[in-house]
Design a protein around this motif. Structure first.
Motif, PDB file in Angstrom:
ATOM      1  N   GLU A 148      -3.140   6.351   2.959  1.00 42.04           N
ATOM      2  CA  GLU A 148      -2.249   5.207   3.584  1.00 42.04           C
ATOM      3  C   GLU A 148      -2.587   3.698   2.970  1.00 42.04           C
ATOM      4  O   GLU A 148      -1.568   2.987   2.625  1.00 42.04           O
ATOM      5  CB  GLU A 148      -2.239   5.309   4.946  1.00 42.04           C
ATOM      6  N   ARG A 149      -3.758   3.468   2.810  1.00 38.35           N
ATOM      7  CA  ARG A 149      -4.263   1.954   2.678  1.00 38.35           C
ATOM      8  C   ARG A 149      -4.249   1.642   1.335  1.00 38.35           C
ATOM      9  O   ARG A 149      -4.275   0.568   0.974  1.00 38.35           O
ATOM     10  CB  ARG A 149      -5.417   1.420   3.730  1.00 38.35           C
ATOM     11  N   LYS A 150      -4.315   2.617   0.638  1.00 44.28           N
ATOM     12  CA  LYS A 150      -4.668   2.291  -0.976  1.00 44.28           C
ATOM     13  C   LYS A 150      -3.276   1.763  -1.548  1.00 44.28           C
ATOM     14  O   LYS A 150      -2.172   1.827  -1.350  1.00 44.28           O
ATOM     15  CB  LYS A 150      -4.937   3.464  -1.865  1.00 44.28           C
ATOM     16  N   LEU A 151      -3.958   0.682  -2.351  1.00 43.58           N
ATOM     17  CA  LEU A 151      -2.705   0.211  -3.439  1.00 43.58           C
ATOM     18  C   LEU A 151      -2.259   0.954  -4.477  1.00 43.58           C
ATOM     19  O   LEU A 151      -3.268   1.619  -4.981  1.00 43.58           O
ATOM     20  CB  LEU A 151      -3.086  -1.127  -3.840  1.00 43.58           C
ATOM     21  N   PRO A 152      -1.118   1.087  -5.025  1.00 42.06           N
ATOM     22  CA  PRO A 152      -0.954   1.668  -6.362  1.00 42.06           C
ATOM     23  C   PRO A 152      -1.973   1.516  -7.550  1.00 42.06           C
ATOM     24  O   PRO A 152      -2.115   2.385  -8.280  1.00 42.06           O
ATOM     25  CB  PRO A 152       0.514   1.035  -6.674  1.00 42.06           C
ATOM     26  N   GLY A 153      -2.425   0.547  -7.597  1.00 44.67           N
ATOM     27  CA  GLY A 153      -3.356   0.292  -8.476  1.00 44.67           C
ATOM     28  C   GLY A 153      -4.922   0.862  -8.385  1.00 44.67           C
ATOM     29  O   GLY A 153      -5.571   0.941  -9.280  1.00 44.67           O
ATOM     30  N   GLU A 154      -4.671   1.541  -7.118  1.00 47.00           N
ATOM     31  CA  GLU A 154      -6.103   2.145  -6.868  1.00 47.00           C
ATOM     32  C   GLU A 154      -6.141   3.627  -6.817  1.00 47.00           C
ATOM     33  O   GLU A 154      -7.064   4.429  -6.462  1.00 47.00           O
ATOM     34  CB  GLU A 154      -6.738   1.480  -5.538  1.00 47.00           C
TER      35      GLU A 154
ATOM     36  N   ASN B 100       0.746  -1.291   0.089  1.00 48.35           N
ATOM     37  CA  ASN B 100      -0.064   0.039   0.116  1.00 48.35           C
ATOM     38  C   ASN B 100       0.800   1.273   0.007  1.00 48.35           C
ATOM     39  O   ASN B 100       1.985   1.339   0.211  1.00 48.35           O
ATOM     40  CB  ASN B 100      -0.931   0.022   1.171  1.00 48.35           C
ATOM     41  N   VAL B 101       0.036   2.384  -0.108  1.00 48.83           N
ATOM     42  CA  VAL B 101       0.980   3.530  -0.236  1.00 48.83           C
ATOM     43  C   VAL B 101       1.793   3.810   0.964  1.00 48.83           C
ATOM     44  O   VAL B 101       3.022   4.134   0.943  1.00 48.83           O
ATOM     45  CB  VAL B 101       0.046   4.873  -0.461  1.00 48.83           C
ATOM     46  N   PHE B 102       1.269   3.578   1.998  1.00 50.66           N
ATOM     47  CA  PHE B 102       2.076   3.998   3.401  1.00 50.66           C
ATOM     48  C   PHE B 102       3.312   3.027   3.476  1.00 50.66           C
ATOM     49  O   PHE B 102       4.539   3.513   3.658  1.00 50.66           O
ATOM     50  CB  PHE B 102       1.356   3.553   4.473  1.00 50.66           C
ATOM     51  N   ASP B 103       3.347   1.655   3.178  1.00 47.73           N
ATOM     52  CA  ASP B 103       4.583   0.722   3.152  1.00 47.73           C
ATOM     53  C   ASP B 103       5.525   1.026   1.905  1.00 47.73           C
ATOM     54  O   ASP B 103       6.623   0.983   2.311  1.00 47.73           O
ATOM     55  CB  ASP B 103       3.935  -0.709   3.027  1.00 47.73           C
TER      56      ASP B 103
END
Length: 330
Positions: A134-140, A97-100
């Motif tokens: 923070e919890r979104k994935l790059p594809g989202e 996810n974006v945070f990580d």
């Protein structure tokens, strides 16, 4: 604070293909510089030489007292921590996810506790306008958000130098304008040295303090924005004014006779020089120069219509009043 980058006599080739023969320039500490050039002139290759991902055939890259091509691997590893790099496509890990993604350099290169990592990551996300993602994935997320996530990741180690490889690639003009403003605000806040590789003439004309042009296996010119935008050098004039007339053709090389013929033609008048982007708070950055300062010092007459913004304000004559009032070009 930013660090100066000094490049001397850099040559790079891949087999028989020579990318550039002799590149020499100094990227001033704490300023925003941009490097442009037609496709295939080695702009991205140049950035990779600065951080030691590629080694030149000959020449020097001095950063903070070290000569990058001659550093040992352990020295190079330490030097790279002084750089933050924004890759062309964001280069995010798709499974994180974006945070990580943003936290990755901190977990890889430091021994900070997770509570400290979270504080730093959220701070950088707020700086680039990504709070809540923070919890979104790059594809989202959108392309613009990916760029900002990549920029936040480039900032987490508090680098002294930020390199951006075509950060506006794939962005529409509005998102590009927002990204440019973000670069200006970050430079004002952090004082880091910025070197941006771009194809976008609009960005080049309003964002940086310094401009450079790579063309035909060399650096044509590098210097203050006003020097470049007022230049009558055929390649510089053609490229920064987006004209067909000049030595740069559709192909990478033109017929020599045609190029020589064009060299005899009178240079075209440069387009008006726009006001430089100001930080959002309306206060000039330390490296910003008064509009027309370089031109006046070198007795160069600005092109007609220069330094007038979209609201009709003349920054050449009203700089002091506009700065005092906290106004900035729209």
């Amino acid at each position: 604070m930013g660090v100066e980058i000094r490049v001397e006599g850099l040559r790079k080739s891949f087999g028989r293909q020579v990318i550039w023969e002799d590149v020499t320039l100094t990227v001033p500490a704490g300023e925003i510089s941009a490097l442009l050039g037609p496709s295939g002139t080695g702009k991205s290759v140049f950035l990779k030489n600065l951080v030691g991902l590629l080694r030149p055939d000959r020449g020097h890259v001095y950063v903070g007292g070290g000569d990058v091509p001659r550093l040992r691997e352990d020295q190079l590893y330490e030097l790279r921590r002084r750089f933050g790099v924004l890759f062309q496509d964001g280069a995010l890990f798709g499974s994180m996810n974006v945070f990580d993604n943003i936290a990755f350099p901190l977990r890889e290169h430091t021994r900070k506790k997770e509570t400290e990592i979270r504080r730093i990551v959220l701070e950088k996300m707020e700086m680039v306008g990504l709070t809540g993602a923070e919890r979104k994935l790059p594809g989202e997320i959108s392309g613009g958000m990916k760029k900002r996530a990549g920029l936040a990741r480039a900032l987490v180690l508090d680098p002294e130098i930020i390199l951006a490889d075509e950060p506006d690639s794939g962005l529409d003009p509005v998102r590009t304008a927002y990204l440019n403003q973000l670069f200006v605000d970050l430079n004002a806040e952090l004082g880091a040295t910025f070197l941006i590789v771009t194809h976008d003439i609009g960005t080049a004309r309003v964002l940086p303090d310094n401009l450079g042009l790579l063309f035909r296996r060399g650096l044509v010119m590098f210097g203050p924005r006003e020097m470049i935008l007022s230049s009558t050098h055929p390649a510089v004039n053609q490229f920064f004014n987006a004209r067909r007339q000049g030595p740069i053709g559709m192909a990478e090389e033109k017929d020599l006779a045609r190029m020589e013929g064009e060299g005899q033609a009178p240079p075209a008048m440069p387009a008006p020089i726009p006001p430089q982007l100001m930080p959002s708070d309306g206060r000039p950055r330390p490296s910003m120069r008064r509009p027309g300062e370089w031109l006046a010092r070198h007795r160069v007459t600005p092109p007609p219509g220069s330094f007038v913004d979209d609201q009709g304000r003349d920054w050449l004559t009203e700089w002091d009043r506009l700065v005092r009032s906290g106004q900035r070009p729209a």
